[in-house]
Motif scaffolding. Structure first.
Motif, PDB file in Angstrom:
ATOM      1  N   PHE A  64      35.066 -29.979 -22.424  1.00 64.82           N
ATOM      2  CA  PHE A  64      35.845 -29.905 -23.668  1.00 64.82           C
ATOM      3  C   PHE A  64      37.310 -30.218 -23.383  1.00 64.82           C
ATOM      4  CE2 PHE A  64      38.385 -27.926 -26.919  1.00 64.82           C
ATOM      5  CZ  PHE A  64      37.644 -27.997 -28.086  1.00 64.82           C
ATOM      6  N   GLY A  65      37.856 -29.611 -22.333  1.00 59.18           N
ATOM      7  CA  GLY A  65      39.263 -29.817 -22.013  1.00 59.18           C
ATOM      8  C   GLY A  65      39.596 -31.247 -21.647  1.00 59.18           C
ATOM      9  N   LEU A  66      38.680 -31.925 -20.973  1.00 64.03           N
ATOM     10  CA  LEU A  66      38.916 -33.311 -20.577  1.00 64.03           C
ATOM     11  C   LEU A  66      38.672 -34.281 -21.726  1.00 64.03           C
ATOM     12  CD1 LEU A  66      37.270 -33.321 -17.028  1.00 64.03           C
ATOM     13  CD2 LEU A  66      39.694 -33.073 -17.605  1.00 64.03           C
ATOM     14  N   ARG A  67      37.655 -34.015 -22.524  1.00 60.63           N
ATOM     15  CA  ARG A  67      37.284 -34.922 -23.607  1.00 60.63           C
ATOM     16  C   ARG A  67      38.194 -34.776 -24.815  1.00 60.63           C
ATOM     17  NH1 ARG A  67      32.801 -32.974 -24.339  1.00 60.63           N
ATOM     18  NH2 ARG A  67      33.068 -31.942 -26.347  1.00 60.63           N
ATOM     19  N   GLY A 116      43.808 -24.555 -14.849  1.00 63.81           N
ATOM     20  CA  GLY A 116      44.498 -25.360 -13.847  1.00 63.81           C
ATOM     21  C   GLY A 116      43.791 -26.675 -13.573  1.00 63.81           C
ATOM     22  N   VAL A 117      42.472 -26.629 -13.464  1.00 60.63           N
ATOM     23  CA  VAL A 117      41.698 -27.848 -13.213  1.00 60.63           C
ATOM     24  C   VAL A 117      41.875 -28.843 -14.364  1.00 60.63           C
ATOM     25  CG1 VAL A 117      39.379 -28.817 -12.943  1.00 60.63           C
ATOM     26  CG2 VAL A 117      40.008 -26.721 -11.731  1.00 60.63           C
ATOM     27  N   VAL A 118      41.748 -28.357 -15.596  1.00 61.37           N
ATOM     28  CA  VAL A 118      41.875 -29.234 -16.762  1.00 61.37           C
ATOM     29  C   VAL A 118      43.261 -29.865 -16.832  1.00 61.37           C
ATOM     30  CG1 VAL A 118      41.915 -29.319 -19.282  1.00 61.37           C
ATOM     31  CG2 VAL A 118      40.120 -28.046 -18.132  1.00 61.37           C
ATOM     32  N   MET A 119      44.299 -29.056 -16.696  1.00 59.39           N
ATOM     33  CA  MET A 119      45.656 -29.569 -16.857  1.00 59.39           C
ATOM     34  C   MET A 119      46.052 -30.503 -15.721  1.00 59.39           C
ATOM     35  SD  MET A 119      46.457 -28.465 -19.763  1.00 59.39           S
ATOM     36  CE  MET A 119      48.163 -29.010 -19.817  1.00 59.39           C
ATOM     37  N   LEU A 120      45.677 -30.177 -14.491  1.00 57.54           N
ATOM     38  CA  LEU A 120      45.985 -31.065 -13.371  1.00 57.54           C
ATOM     39  C   LEU A 120      45.233 -32.389 -13.504  1.00 57.54           C
ATOM     40  CD1 LEU A 120      45.988 -28.542 -10.379  1.00 57.54           C
ATOM     41  CD2 LEU A 120      47.960 -29.797 -11.286  1.00 57.54           C
ATOM     42  N   GLU A 173      44.217 -33.765 -16.310  1.00 55.84           N
ATOM     43  CA  GLU A 173      44.789 -34.517 -17.429  1.00 55.84           C
ATOM     44  C   GLU A 173      46.083 -35.211 -17.021  1.00 55.84           C
ATOM     45  OE1 GLU A 173      47.190 -35.402 -20.906  1.00 55.84           O
ATOM     46  OE2 GLU A 173      47.645 -33.813 -19.479  1.00 55.84           O
ATOM     47  N   GLN A 174      46.816 -34.625 -16.106  1.00 54.78           N
ATOM     48  CA  GLN A 174      48.065 -35.213 -15.629  1.00 54.78           C
ATOM     49  C   GLN A 174      47.852 -36.207 -14.493  1.00 54.78           C
ATOM     50  OE1 GLN A 174      51.121 -34.778 -16.930  1.00 54.78           O
ATOM     51  NE2 GLN A 174      50.238 -33.488 -18.531  1.00 54.78           N
ATOM     52  N   GLY A 175      46.598 -36.396 -14.101  1.00 60.25           N
ATOM     53  CA  GLY A 175      46.306 -37.328 -13.017  1.00 60.25           C
ATOM     54  C   GLY A 175      46.601 -36.769 -11.643  1.00 60.25           C
ATOM     55  N   LEU A 176      46.777 -35.444 -11.556  1.00 59.20           N
ATOM     56  CA  LEU A 176      47.143 -34.813 -10.292  1.00 59.20           C
ATOM     57  C   LEU A 176      45.940 -34.198  -9.580  1.00 59.20           C
ATOM     58  CD1 LEU A 176      50.416 -33.044 -11.487  1.00 59.20           C
ATOM     59  CD2 LEU A 176      50.244 -35.077 -10.047  1.00 59.20           C
ATOM     60  N   LEU A 177      44.765 -34.326 -10.166  1.00 57.34           N
ATOM     61  CA  LEU A 177      43.568 -33.780  -9.539  1.00 57.34           C
ATOM     62  C   LEU A 177      42.440 -34.791  -9.690  1.00 57.34           C
ATOM     63  CD1 LEU A 177      42.334 -30.123  -9.797  1.00 57.34           C
ATOM     64  CD2 LEU A 177      40.785 -32.031  -9.472  1.00 57.34           C
ATOM     65  N   THR A 178      42.316 -35.645  -8.701  1.00 54.13           N
ATOM     66  CA  THR A 178      41.245 -36.643  -8.718  1.00 54.13           C
ATOM     67  C   THR A 178      40.085 -36.217  -7.822  1.00 54.13           C
ATOM     68  OG1 THR A 178      42.221 -37.873  -6.867  1.00 54.13           O
ATOM     69  CG2 THR A 178      42.927 -38.483  -9.094  1.00 54.13           C
ATOM     70  N   GLY A 179      40.346 -35.299  -6.899  1.00 57.17           N
ATOM     71  CA  GLY A 179      39.303 -34.853  -5.980  1.00 57.17           C
ATOM     72  C   GLY A 179      39.218 -35.682  -4.722  1.00 57.17           C
ATOM     73  N   GLY A 232      39.968 -33.819  -1.274  1.00 58.76           N
ATOM     74  CA  GLY A 232      38.902 -32.944  -0.784  1.00 58.76           C
ATOM     75  C   GLY A 232      37.521 -33.535  -0.903  1.00 58.76           C
ATOM     76  N   HIS A 233      37.441 -34.805  -1.310  1.00 54.15           N
ATOM     77  CA  HIS A 233      36.142 -35.468  -1.518  1.00 54.15           C
ATOM     78  C   HIS A 233      35.232 -34.615  -2.388  1.00 54.15           C
ATOM     79  CE1 HIS A 233      37.048 -38.649   1.356  1.00 54.15           C
ATOM     80  NE2 HIS A 233      37.500 -37.709   2.175  1.00 54.15           N
ATOM     81  N   ILE A 234      35.751 -34.227  -3.537  1.00 50.41           N
ATOM     82  CA  ILE A 234      34.999 -33.365  -4.448  1.00 50.41           C
ATOM     83  C   ILE A 234      35.340 -33.750  -5.884  1.00 50.41           C
ATOM     84  CG2 ILE A 234      36.810 -31.585  -4.499  1.00 50.41           C
ATOM     85  CD1 ILE A 234      34.582 -29.480  -4.588  1.00 50.41           C
ATOM     86  N   SER A 235      34.347 -33.744  -6.739  1.00 55.33           N
ATOM     87  CA  SER A 235      34.594 -34.047  -8.144  1.00 55.33           C
ATOM     88  C   SER A 235      35.136 -32.808  -8.847  1.00 55.33           C
ATOM     89  CB  SER A 235      33.299 -34.497  -8.827  1.00 55.33           C
ATOM     90  OG  SER A 235      32.401 -33.407  -8.955  1.00 55.33           O
ATOM     91  N   ARG A 236      35.684 -33.014 -10.020  1.00 53.32           N
ATOM     92  CA  ARG A 236      36.186 -31.871 -10.791  1.00 53.32           C
ATOM     93  C   ARG A 236      35.058 -30.913 -11.136  1.00 53.32           C
ATOM     94  NH1 ARG A 236      39.451 -36.131 -14.471  1.00 53.32           N
ATOM     95  NH2 ARG A 236      37.300 -36.861 -14.557  1.00 53.32           N
ATOM     96  N   GLU A 237      33.905 -31.476 -11.465  1.00 51.68           N
ATOM     97  CA  GLU A 237      32.747 -30.634 -11.795  1.00 51.68           C
ATOM     98  C   GLU A 237      32.294 -29.816 -10.593  1.00 51.68           C
ATOM     99  OE1 GLU A 237      33.316 -33.708 -14.694  1.00 51.68           O
ATOM    100  OE2 GLU A 237      33.080 -33.838 -12.516  1.00 51.68           O
TER     101      GLU A 237
END
Length: 211
Positions: A102-105, A165-169, A171-177, A180-185
């Motif tokens: 929801f937060g990303l979409r 934190g995950v959603v906002m980072l 959305e700002q392009g600061l958390l691509t994973g 850490g080689h990990i997806s947001r999910e």
């Protein structure tokens, strides 16, 4: 099959315009966040006079409060649906993944709910606060843990903060994973599992201390 005739935008009667304003404002927030909501622009879009919206909302802040309330209701419906579906995943995992999606979409709406001053400016007994408390209640229920002191509440707050934190980072392009080689999910799933484990250990420790 013939479609029902749509009501012209300039034929709202008392009671109709309020809902029309809220729905139109939701649409604007979807596209541009809370900053995109303008009473003047909405009146023009709906084909009503400039003073007409003020018969329903004292000012822009009152409109934002109503829009945020509706957004939380929609958010809660999404969370309830996710938790209620049969799945091998835990209820907490399903709720957290639904909140992330929801937060990303619907990030414009999400920012109105969680990253604006709307909640802080709303009275504590308002419908907006009640809708937000319902969200927190859904999170508490999804933990599927007994009530021991305030352990559930504190863990739920940690999860809420981490999800935000995950959603906002993201959305700002600061958390691509990538780092850490990990997806947001996957990151959210790790947060969920660690939270469930931490709560379980805290409850066992509390029970042992009482024994």
């Amino acid at each position: 099959m013939p479609q029902p005739a749509r009501k012209p935008l300039n034929t709202y009667h008392h009671g109709d315009l309020r809902d029309a304003l809220v729905q139109a404002a939701l649409w604007e927030a979807e596209r541009g966040g809370p900053e995109a909501i303008s009473i003047k622009a909405l009146a023009k879009k709906l084909g009503v006079s400039q003073p007409a919206p003020y018969r329903h909302f004292a000012d822009r802040g009152a409109l934002l409060e109503a829009v945020a309330t509706e957004a939380f209701r929609q958010f809660n419906a999404v969370l309830r649906e996710a938790v209620g579906q049969p799945s091998p995943q835990s209820k907490l995992s399903r709720l957290a993944q639904a909140a992330l999606a929801f937060g990303l979409r619907r990030n414009g709406i999400y920012r109105l709910m969680f990253a604006s001053r709307t909640m802080a400016c709303s009275p504590k007994d308002s419908e907006l606060h009640r809708a937000a408390h319902e969200t927190f209640g859904l999170l508490l229920d999804a933990l599927e843990a007994p009530a021991v002191g305030l352990l559930r509440e504190r863990q739920a707050l940690k999860i809420w903060a981490a999800l935000h934190g995950v959603v906002m980072l993201a959305e700002q392009g600061l958390l691509t994973g990538e780092v850490g080689h990990i997806s947001r999910e996957e990151l959210v799933e790790e947060i969920v599992e660690q939270s469930r484990m931490a709560l379980s250990l805290a409850i066992k420790a509390a029970d042992a201390a009482r024994a």
